[in-house]
Write a protein that holds these residues in place. Structure first.
Motif, PDB file in Angstrom:
ATOM      1  N   GLN A 168       0.813  -1.217   0.000  1.00 20.79           N
ATOM      2  CA  GLN A 168       0.000   0.000   0.000  1.00 20.79           C
ATOM      3  C   GLN A 168       0.839   1.255   0.000  1.00 20.79           C
ATOM      4  O   GLN A 168       0.475   2.259  -0.591  1.00 20.79           O
ATOM      5  CB  GLN A 168      -0.885   0.028   1.240  1.00 20.79           C
ATOM      6  CG  GLN A 168      -2.274  -0.495   0.967  1.00 20.79           C
ATOM      7  CD  GLN A 168      -3.068  -0.616   2.227  1.00 20.79           C
ATOM      8  OE1 GLN A 168      -2.880   0.150   3.172  1.00 20.79           O
ATOM      9  NE2 GLN A 168      -3.943  -1.583   2.267  1.00 20.79           N
ATOM     10  N   ARG A 196       3.915   3.492  -0.845  1.00 18.10           N
ATOM     11  CA  ARG A 196       4.960   3.553  -1.853  1.00 18.10           C
ATOM     12  C   ARG A 196       5.439   4.986  -1.982  1.00 18.10           C
ATOM     13  O   ARG A 196       4.793   5.922  -1.555  1.00 18.10           O
ATOM     14  CB  ARG A 196       4.404   3.065  -3.180  1.00 18.10           C
ATOM     15  CG  ARG A 196       3.682   1.766  -3.034  1.00 18.10           C
ATOM     16  CD  ARG A 196       2.687   1.580  -4.123  1.00 18.10           C
ATOM     17  NE  ARG A 196       3.372   1.323  -5.364  1.00 18.10           N
ATOM     18  CZ  ARG A 196       2.883   1.683  -6.532  1.00 18.10           C
ATOM     19  NH1 ARG A 196       1.768   2.327  -6.599  1.00 18.10           N
ATOM     20  NH2 ARG A 196       3.545   1.401  -7.616  1.00 18.10           N
ATOM     21  N   LYS A 197       6.621   5.122  -2.578  1.00 18.23           N
ATOM     22  CA  LYS A 197       7.135   6.471  -2.787  1.00 18.23           C
ATOM     23  C   LYS A 197       7.961   6.503  -4.058  1.00 18.23           C
ATOM     24  O   LYS A 197       8.290   5.462  -4.614  1.00 18.23           O
ATOM     25  CB  LYS A 197       7.972   6.897  -1.595  1.00 18.23           C
ATOM     26  CG  LYS A 197       9.142   5.966  -1.350  1.00 18.23           C
ATOM     27  CD  LYS A 197       9.862   6.343  -0.080  1.00 18.23           C
ATOM     28  CE  LYS A 197      11.060   5.438   0.124  1.00 18.23           C
ATOM     29  NZ  LYS A 197      11.825   5.776   1.312  1.00 18.23           N
ATOM     30  N   ALA A 198       8.274   7.699  -4.489  1.00 14.62           N
ATOM     31  CA  ALA A 198       9.050   7.821  -5.716  1.00 14.62           C
ATOM     32  C   ALA A 198      10.507   7.519  -5.445  1.00 14.62           C
ATOM     33  O   ALA A 198      11.089   8.011  -4.487  1.00 14.62           O
ATOM     34  CB  ALA A 198       8.900   9.226  -6.276  1.00 14.62           C
ATOM     35  N   GLY A 199      11.094   6.708  -6.249  1.00 13.38           N
ATOM     36  CA  GLY A 199      12.495   6.362  -6.081  1.00 13.38           C
ATOM     37  C   GLY A 199      13.144   6.099  -7.423  1.00 13.38           C
ATOM     38  O   GLY A 199      12.545   6.325  -8.474  1.00 13.38           O
ATOM     39  N   SER A 214       9.047   2.694  -7.507  1.00 16.02           N
ATOM     40  CA  SER A 214       8.609   3.049  -6.160  1.00 16.02           C
ATOM     41  C   SER A 214       9.568   2.484  -5.120  1.00 16.02           C
ATOM     42  O   SER A 214       9.382   2.672  -3.940  1.00 16.02           O
ATOM     43  CB  SER A 214       7.188   2.545  -5.922  1.00 16.02           C
ATOM     44  OG  SER A 214       7.149   1.161  -6.057  1.00 16.02           O
ATOM     45  N   ARG A 231       5.684  14.074 -13.774  1.00 14.96           N
ATOM     46  CA  ARG A 231       4.687  13.236 -13.119  1.00 14.96           C
ATOM     47  C   ARG A 231       4.498  13.654 -11.670  1.00 14.96           C
ATOM     48  O   ARG A 231       3.392  13.731 -11.168  1.00 14.96           O
ATOM     49  CB  ARG A 231       5.139  11.775 -13.217  1.00 14.96           C
ATOM     50  CG  ARG A 231       4.177  10.820 -12.615  1.00 14.96           C
ATOM     51  CD  ARG A 231       4.447   9.424 -13.088  1.00 14.96           C
ATOM     52  NE  ARG A 231       5.812   8.992 -12.810  1.00 14.96           N
ATOM     53  CZ  ARG A 231       6.218   7.739 -12.978  1.00 14.96           C
ATOM     54  NH1 ARG A 231       5.380   6.839 -13.424  1.00 14.96           N
ATOM     55  NH2 ARG A 231       7.445   7.393 -12.726  1.00 14.96           N
ATOM     56  N   LEU A 232       5.613  13.960 -10.990  1.00 18.67           N
ATOM     57  CA  LEU A 232       5.513  14.368  -9.594  1.00 18.67           C
ATOM     58  C   LEU A 232       4.828  15.733  -9.475  1.00 18.67           C
ATOM     59  O   LEU A 232       4.033  15.961  -8.574  1.00 18.67           O
ATOM     60  CB  LEU A 232       6.914  14.396  -8.971  1.00 18.67           C
ATOM     61  CG  LEU A 232       7.513  12.994  -8.810  1.00 18.67           C
ATOM     62  CD1 LEU A 232       9.005  13.067  -8.544  1.00 18.67           C
ATOM     63  CD2 LEU A 232       6.807  12.230  -7.703  1.00 18.67           C
ATOM     64  N   GLU A 249       1.226  15.143  -9.978  1.00 17.01           N
ATOM     65  CA  GLU A 249       0.670  14.580  -8.748  1.00 17.01           C
ATOM     66  C   GLU A 249       0.417  15.691  -7.728  1.00 17.01           C
ATOM     67  O   GLU A 249      -0.605  15.716  -7.069  1.00 17.01           O
ATOM     68  CB  GLU A 249       1.646  13.551  -8.148  1.00 17.01           C
ATOM     69  CG  GLU A 249       1.704  12.245  -8.928  1.00 17.01           C
ATOM     70  CD  GLU A 249       0.681  11.237  -8.439  1.00 17.01           C
ATOM     71  OE1 GLU A 249      -0.101  11.587  -7.543  1.00 17.01           O
ATOM     72  OE2 GLU A 249       0.661  10.119  -8.960  1.00 17.01           O
ATOM     73  N   ARG A 290      -2.518  17.680  -8.734  1.00 14.45           N
ATOM     74  CA  ARG A 290      -3.761  16.945  -8.517  1.00 14.45           C
ATOM     75  C   ARG A 290      -4.136  16.892  -7.047  1.00 14.45           C
ATOM     76  O   ARG A 290      -5.306  16.883  -6.702  1.00 14.45           O
ATOM     77  CB  ARG A 290      -3.632  15.523  -9.060  1.00 14.45           C
ATOM     78  CG  ARG A 290      -3.658  15.468 -10.564  1.00 14.45           C
ATOM     79  CD  ARG A 290      -3.074  14.177 -11.058  1.00 14.45           C
ATOM     80  NE  ARG A 290      -3.959  13.019 -10.883  1.00 14.45           N
ATOM     81  CZ  ARG A 290      -4.920  12.695 -11.736  1.00 14.45           C
ATOM     82  NH1 ARG A 290      -5.146  13.428 -12.791  1.00 14.45           N
ATOM     83  NH2 ARG A 290      -5.662  11.631 -11.533  1.00 14.45           N
ATOM     84  N   THR A 291      -3.137  16.809  -6.196  1.00 10.89           N
ATOM     85  CA  THR A 291      -3.456  16.706  -4.771  1.00 10.89           C
ATOM     86  C   THR A 291      -3.570  18.082  -4.138  1.00 10.89           C
ATOM     87  O   THR A 291      -3.938  18.197  -2.984  1.00 10.89           O
ATOM     88  CB  THR A 291      -2.387  15.889  -4.030  1.00 10.89           C
ATOM     89  OG1 THR A 291      -1.114  16.464  -4.283  1.00 10.89           O
ATOM     90  CG2 THR A 291      -2.391  14.442  -4.500  1.00 10.89           C
ATOM     91  N   TYR A 315       3.234   8.651  -2.284  1.00 10.69           N
ATOM     92  CA  TYR A 315       1.944   8.693  -2.963  1.00 10.69           C
ATOM     93  C   TYR A 315       1.088   7.517  -2.550  1.00 10.69           C
ATOM     94  O   TYR A 315       0.148   7.135  -3.215  1.00 10.69           O
ATOM     95  CB  TYR A 315       2.115   8.770  -4.485  1.00 10.69           C
ATOM     96  CG  TYR A 315       2.751   7.578  -5.135  1.00 10.69           C
ATOM     97  CD1 TYR A 315       1.965   6.606  -5.736  1.00 10.69           C
ATOM     98  CD2 TYR A 315       4.136   7.427  -5.149  1.00 10.69           C
ATOM     99  CE1 TYR A 315       2.540   5.515  -6.339  1.00 10.69           C
ATOM    100  CE2 TYR A 315       4.712   6.333  -5.751  1.00 10.69           C
ATOM    101  CZ  TYR A 315       3.910   5.379  -6.344  1.00 10.69           C
ATOM    102  OH  TYR A 315       4.480   4.300  -6.946  1.00 10.69           O
ATOM    103  N   ARG A 330      -1.775   9.442   0.498  1.00 11.52           N
ATOM    104  CA  ARG A 330      -1.794  10.899   0.440  1.00 11.52           C
ATOM    105  C   ARG A 330      -3.141  11.441   0.899  1.00 11.52           C
ATOM    106  O   ARG A 330      -4.172  10.777   0.814  1.00 11.52           O
ATOM    107  CB  ARG A 330      -1.502  11.351  -0.972  1.00 11.52           C
ATOM    108  CG  ARG A 330      -2.524  10.879  -1.981  1.00 11.52           C
ATOM    109  CD  ARG A 330      -1.990  11.069  -3.368  1.00 11.52           C
ATOM    110  NE  ARG A 330      -2.994  10.638  -4.344  1.00 11.52           N
ATOM    111  CZ  ARG A 330      -2.717  10.401  -5.592  1.00 11.52           C
ATOM    112  NH1 ARG A 330      -1.482  10.527  -6.028  1.00 11.52           N
ATOM    113  NH2 ARG A 330      -3.646  10.035  -6.432  1.00 11.52           N
ATOM    114  N   TYR A 355      -5.969  13.905   0.094  1.00  9.76           N
ATOM    115  CA  TYR A 355      -6.465  14.566  -1.103  1.00  9.76           C
ATOM    116  C   TYR A 355      -7.104  15.897  -0.728  1.00  9.76           C
ATOM    117  O   TYR A 355      -7.697  16.043   0.313  1.00  9.76           O
ATOM    118  CB  TYR A 355      -7.513  13.694  -1.790  1.00  9.76           C
ATOM    119  CG  TYR A 355      -6.932  12.442  -2.348  1.00  9.76           C
ATOM    120  CD1 TYR A 355      -7.002  11.262  -1.639  1.00  9.76           C
ATOM    121  CD2 TYR A 355      -6.278  12.452  -3.580  1.00  9.76           C
ATOM    122  CE1 TYR A 355      -6.458  10.103  -2.143  1.00  9.76           C
ATOM    123  CE2 TYR A 355      -5.741  11.297  -4.086  1.00  9.76           C
ATOM    124  CZ  TYR A 355      -5.840  10.132  -3.367  1.00  9.76           C
ATOM    125  OH  TYR A 355      -5.305   8.997  -3.876  1.00  9.76           O
TER     126      TYR A 355
END
Lengths: 395, 206
Positions: free
Chosen positions: B43, B45-48, B70, B150-151, B154, B157-158, B176, B179, B181
């Motif tokens: 569930q 995850r993060k950007a990596g 991720s 993309r980030l 994101e 969007r948030t 992400y 998060r 919203y």
């Protein structure tokens, strides 16, 4: 039948990668502690069969659409427009499905059992778990027919490139929402693994349980109102049609107005219905990969009765030449039409377990795995990974 | 026919890297998976960035593959044919110690000059010199832009900047998974389909 005993992977490691369904009820191990050993030639034959069968399915689906045979396949009426719309538009890419095949080992000919084209399971097991078994046992990682993860990633990229709105350097980044029901980690983590593939393929991704997804005239959004261009749902279309007909209507409208692309596409239901096995037999009678199939019991040959939309070995009956029942599994799919498929031999190990091959197809054949059981294979049957037998190099 | 399996299987995806590290790494620092023990590890995850290094001369390394994932990690292939996977914590240490490395192309130096270094604020643009070949470098430049876009998308969007900066990193540690919203008006939306379905339903897949 050659198998190789392997050391099982500790449950704690399974859990750390998100694979929580390693045990069946009754504490039985779901993942076999043996690998099926295939020769490179056997593996390639499985792949060639899947490739050829996919082409035949496309022709059969075209036939169903042209001849309006939807009712014969038990396709709910409220899905027909959606199926047509997606079939006629190349942007609706079939992401992945899994062929279940009999034979293929010990010189037994490969025969098509069915095609799980809408919501295939064992993605996690085939892509990740059987590779982990190789690593854990110090076996050569290249000796496995398994590029499932990378191939689905490539398919996501393909999905993007064939869509005019997202192809090209200055195009916006496509957003894909992943959904399943909130009813267990098998479906959820299978869905999240697909999300991971899409993320690594460069999509903006999100996850939302099906009951929290919002639908309006303009498209699909998560509960916060973020819009998504694609929706991957681990929800069979026939359930949507029957349980939530209003949703089927909404989705049809969205497809008609070009507001969203569904994954797998609605036309995958044509492949999914076992009624198409009869259509295949009509179009390609006697084809070496096919088993004779009819809507009536076959005379003079033992056969298997299944329902057009039964799953996981439910509502299956095995009949002998005289029509006497040899084995059966009951289930919830009685209301669907029966098909009768010629009985096919499955490879058997020394303990009497039968092995059924699963070959994933995502634009191309991309992953092989097995299920095994002493009898009818069902949703708790063991998953068995494979390796390419030593001494049988790739040809 | 195509190779049936993977040539460089271990970092086909972030989850493969994680599995690889778990299966190999008794001598390594324990891998920390986010999300703790009480939740589903998939569930959160993060950007990596995943990086594959190859030893080109004793103690010298070059980047052979790199992609946003991720999971963050480094796979090192040595000249003697062995390979090692480095989890996130160790990677940080290597990059911090880049200045003390004796080799021109020491591991920390190379990592600091690549896409991972860029994401962590160690460089302003990946350095072509640390890449195994031009194609890998071009691929890295190509990944950088969509990753940032993309980030940003994101974030847009948030509704708020979500990146948690770490050592001056750009987006590293961006979560992400869970998060918050921004609220938006529901309008004429329909929702709640399949909410009648309960856990008595078996798996839907087949």
């Amino acid at each position: 039948m050659h198998t190789l005993p392997v050391n099982p992977i500790p449950p704690s490691i399974f859990e750390q990668v998100g694979f929580y369904w390693y045990q069946s009820p009754g504490d039985l191990d779901y993942v076999a502690d043996e690998l099926v050993q295939v020769t490179a030639g056997e593996g390639e034959a499985f792949y060639r069969a899947a490739e050829e069968l996919y082409g035949m399915y496309v022709q059969a689906a075209q036939h169903v659409i042209d001849q309006k045979l939807f009712e014969l396949l038990d396709i709910p009426e409220n899905l027909v427009e959606m199926i047509r719309l997606s079939w006629e538009d190349d942007r609706h890419f079939h992401l992945l499905g899994r062929f279940d095949l009999a034979g293929g080992l010990d010189g037994i000919p490969i025969k098509l059992i069915e095609f799980n084209a809408d919501t295939p399971s064992t993605i996690f097991e085939t892509a990740l778990i059987q590779w982990m078994i190789l690593r854990h046992n110090g076996l050569d990682e290249e000796r496995q027919f398994n590029r499932l993860y990378e191939t689905v990633q490539e398919s996501f990229i393909r999905t993007r490139n064939i869509h005019p709105a997202f192809a090209g350097a200055d195009a916006p980044i496509p957003c894909v929402l992943f959904s399943c029901l909130d009813m267990g980690l098998e479906d959820e983590n299978t869905t999240r693994l697909l999300e991971e593939m899409a993320y690594e393929a460069g999509f903006i991704t999100g996850f939302e349980y099906a009951h929290d997804v919002c639908f309006d005239e303009e498209g699909i959004s998560n509960h916060a109102g973020d819009r998504f261009d694609f929706w991957y749902k681990l929800l069979p279309y026939e359930y949507i049609a029957m349980e939530e007909p209003e949703l089927a209507e909404l989705l049809t409208g969205l497809l008609r107005r070009d507001k969203v692309i569904l994954m797998n596409p609605p036309y995958s239901l044509l492949f999914q219905s076992k009624g198409i096995l009869k259509v295949l037999w009509d179009l390609f009678p006697g084809h070496p990969l096919l088993l004779e199939t009819s809507f009536e019991p076959l005379r003079g040959t033992s056969c298997v009765e299944k329902k057009t939309f039964s799953r996981e070995g439910d509502n299956v009956r095995i009949l002998d030449k005289a029509g006497n029942e040899l084995d059966r599994r009951d289930g919830d799919y009685v209301s669907y039409r029966s098909i009768f498929q010629e009985f096919a031999d499955l490879p058997t190990d020394g303990e009497g377990r039968l092995y059924q091959a699963g070959v994933f197809f995502s634009w191309e054949p991309c992953g092989l795995g097995f299920r095994r059981e002493k009898g009818i294979i069902h949703n708790l049957s063991q998953f068995a990974g494979h390796t390419i037998r030593a001494g049988f190099p790739e040809s | 026919m195509k190779q049936p399996g993977r040539k460089s299987r271990m970092i086909a995806g972030g989850v493969f890297f994680l599995a690889h590290t778990l299966l190999t790494g008794c001598d390594e620092a324990p891998v920390t998976t986010t999300g703790g023990t009480d939740g589903n590890v998939m569930q959160e995850r993060k950007a990596g960035v995943m990086t594959e290094l190859e030893e080109t001369a004793p103690g010298d390394y070059k980047i052979m593959r790199e992609y946003p994932s991720s999971t963050t990690g480094v796979v090192v292939k040595r000249r003697d044919g062995t390979s090692e996977t480095l989890p996130e914590d160790k990677v940080r240490g290597l990059m911090d110690g880049a200045g003390q490395e004796r080799n021109m192309l020491g591991m920390g130096t190379v990592l600091s000059a690549g896409l991972l270094g860029y994401m962590m604020g160690k460089n302003t643009s990946p350095n072509p010199f640390v890449y195994g070949n031009e194609a890998v470098y071009q691929q890295s430049l190509a990944s950088r832009l969509p990753l940032e876009e993309r980030l940003k998308e994101e974030e847009r969007r948030t509704g708020s900047p979500r990146s948690s900066y770490w050592y001056g990193s750009r987006y590293y540690g961006y979560s992400y998974g869970n998060r918050n919203y921004a609220s938006s008006s529901p309008g004429a939306r329909k929702t709640g389909f399949f909410s009648r379905m309960t856990s008595s339903f078996r798996s839907f897949s087949g």
